[in-house]
Design a protein around this motif. Sequence first.
Motif, PDB file in Angstrom:
ATOM      1  N   SER A   1       0.839  -1.196   0.000  1.00 22.00           N
ATOM      2  CA  SER A   1       0.000   0.000   0.000  1.00 22.00           C
ATOM      3  C   SER A   1       0.872   1.245   0.000  1.00 22.00           C
ATOM      4  O   SER A   1       1.931   1.266   0.632  1.00 22.00           O
TER       5      SER A   1
ATOM      6  N   ALA B   1      -2.911  -1.862  -2.492  1.00 25.74           N
ATOM      7  CA  ALA B   1      -2.433  -1.963  -3.862  1.00 25.74           C
ATOM      8  C   ALA B   1      -2.244  -3.413  -4.306  1.00 25.74           C
ATOM      9  O   ALA B   1      -2.295  -3.710  -5.495  1.00 25.74           O
ATOM     10  N   ASP B   2      -2.018  -4.314  -3.354  1.00 27.66           N
ATOM     11  CA  ASP B   2      -1.867  -5.733  -3.669  1.00 27.66           C
ATOM     12  C   ASP B   2      -2.398  -6.521  -2.474  1.00 27.66           C
ATOM     13  O   ASP B   2      -1.798  -6.494  -1.387  1.00 27.66           O
ATOM     14  N   TYR B   3      -3.504  -7.216  -2.669  1.00 26.71           N
ATOM     15  CA  TYR B   3      -4.163  -7.941  -1.585  1.00 26.71           C
ATOM     16  C   TYR B   3      -3.476  -9.252  -1.232  1.00 26.71           C
ATOM     17  O   TYR B   3      -3.894  -9.925  -0.283  1.00 26.71           O
TER      18      TYR B   3
ATOM     19  N   SER C   1     -10.015   0.058  -3.402  1.00 26.77           N
ATOM     20  CA  SER C   1      -8.598  -0.295  -3.464  1.00 26.77           C
ATOM     21  C   SER C   1      -7.784   0.984  -3.354  1.00 26.77           C
ATOM     22  O   SER C   1      -8.325   2.087  -3.179  1.00 26.77           O
TER      23      SER C   1
ATOM     24  N   HIS D   1      -3.386   0.443  -7.231  1.00 30.81           N
ATOM     25  CA  HIS D   1      -3.691  -0.938  -7.621  1.00 30.81           C
ATOM     26  C   HIS D   1      -3.560  -1.050  -9.142  1.00 30.81           C
ATOM     27  O   HIS D   1      -3.957  -0.152  -9.887  1.00 30.81           O
TER      28      HIS D   1
END
Length: 565
Positions: free
Chosen positions: A68, A78-80, A116, A120
């Motif tokens: 994030s 930004a990336d889960y 998001s 992202h």
Amino acid sequence: MTDHTPEQPSDATTPDWRRTAVVYQIYPRSFADASGDGIGDLPGITSHLGDLAELGVDAVWLSPFYTSPQADAGYDVADYRDVDPLFGTIDDFDVLLERAHGLGLKVIIDLVPNHSSDEHRWFREALAAAPGSAERDRYIFADGKGVDGAEPPNNWLSVFGGPAWTRTTNADGSPGQWYLHMFDTRQPDWNWDNRAIHDEFLSVLAFWLDKGVDGFRIDVANSLIKAPGRPDLDLSSPVSTFADLPDGEEPAVADLPMWDREEVHEVYREWRSLLDTYSPSRMLVAEAWVRPLHRLARYVRRDEMDQAFNFDFLASPWDARVLRLVIDRSISTNAEVGAPTTWVLSNHDVVRHASRFGLPQDVPRPNGIRAGDPQPDAVLGLQRARAATLLMLALPGSAYLYQGEELGLPEHTDLDDDLRQDPTWWRSDYEIAGRDGCRVPLPWVGGAPGNGFGPSAATWLPQPASYADLAWDRQFGVPGSTLEMYRDALRLRASLGLATGGLAWLDDAPAGVLAFTTAGITVLANISDAPVPLPAGELLLSSEALPSGDAAGTLPVDTTVWLRV
């Protein structure tokens, strides 16, 4: 006598942890720092999991640690499927999970499905794509109103202040479409009318479930779905609180086009079906600021979530009538859907209850406290907070603790405005302090550099002077300390089975006193303005030292006791 006996699943031989657990919320950047950069991290958390097991909690909940840009402290993802380098690595998470499970602690992680980060990959693709494209359909883009589309598509406002829409700029520099963000401009809302979003989040859930996490706390669980056509907000709808209602009435609630839409329950039924394919049982807990309580109970029906935070309880003033009303309605309303109640007094979004209860109780709850604002009475606030905690931990159901409340930490109310990082601060034109005051790094070793937060003196937000005397090491093993009160309460809660006990009010209690029996003990909380007689019996626990030293005398104001009468 009013009796509430919680319903248990008919096939349960032992209580389901999802119905009874005490969960400790960890705000990663402020819990413990292993690297020395002044920001908490996953190795720091791992190093103190033994302390939390010693405290007596059943599970930990980690606020976001995903990749994030940290525009909203990690709630802009930004990336889960990865860990932000600020907090460590995915391997560090695996070590944390293994250590927690080795100590008998469940691990719940945050999931942010409403929006998001603007960094992202899919949002960057959406900005680069044309209106009406598949890339843009993953988010909520719309043409503006007025001449040349210069006005936002509707009148919705961001939770953080200002409009909920931001206009894009086309590749040639001309003004483009608008995108929706119910929170910060850097948190674009997902389009849950698009099946691709459903599939993506099912994949994210499976990724972490396969790693072994025990559940998810769902951020803004009452959002996701927006009304068709996204109509303007009706600002005339009435809103009320429990504090200003007769006992027989429910709070009014507006029919809002962006919150608590019926279709959101279809999402959680789908998630429940996925979680039910895993063993042992995995949990979903809803962060849903929903009113009235019967609307909140819809999130914890058998085929949806397991828990939903009771924010009516958190938001209640220190008032016996209001608290009893909320407790009664919470238990009975949840019982209608076969669910327990999930009690909470503090979290990373609200003023700490050790300070909140030190303010006048007949005014609205503040969103942060600045140095020039009316200041809490620290002694009164802590006394009431301790009493409220013993009241909460005696209630049937599950309970959540926010890191530092076991130390009696107050809100940081004189934080330099130039150091604030909550986007609420600048989006409110520097009028609303926001949430930084409850997010200050924890003190572990009083008087050490940074009060032992990490190996250096650095802390990403400064600690108030009072934190040194409230540090973990200054309270551990000290009779009467807030930390020891929490340890005793959690030990007794488990050994007495309070989480599964029925609750029967003692209606002959003095005015202003909440009194009930549960699991063979009597609980009394004196919220009146004078001491009251205390029945004879065995004193198990008290939030304050009693004048007589035993349970045969009087119960002071702002004090809760557990008795075996």
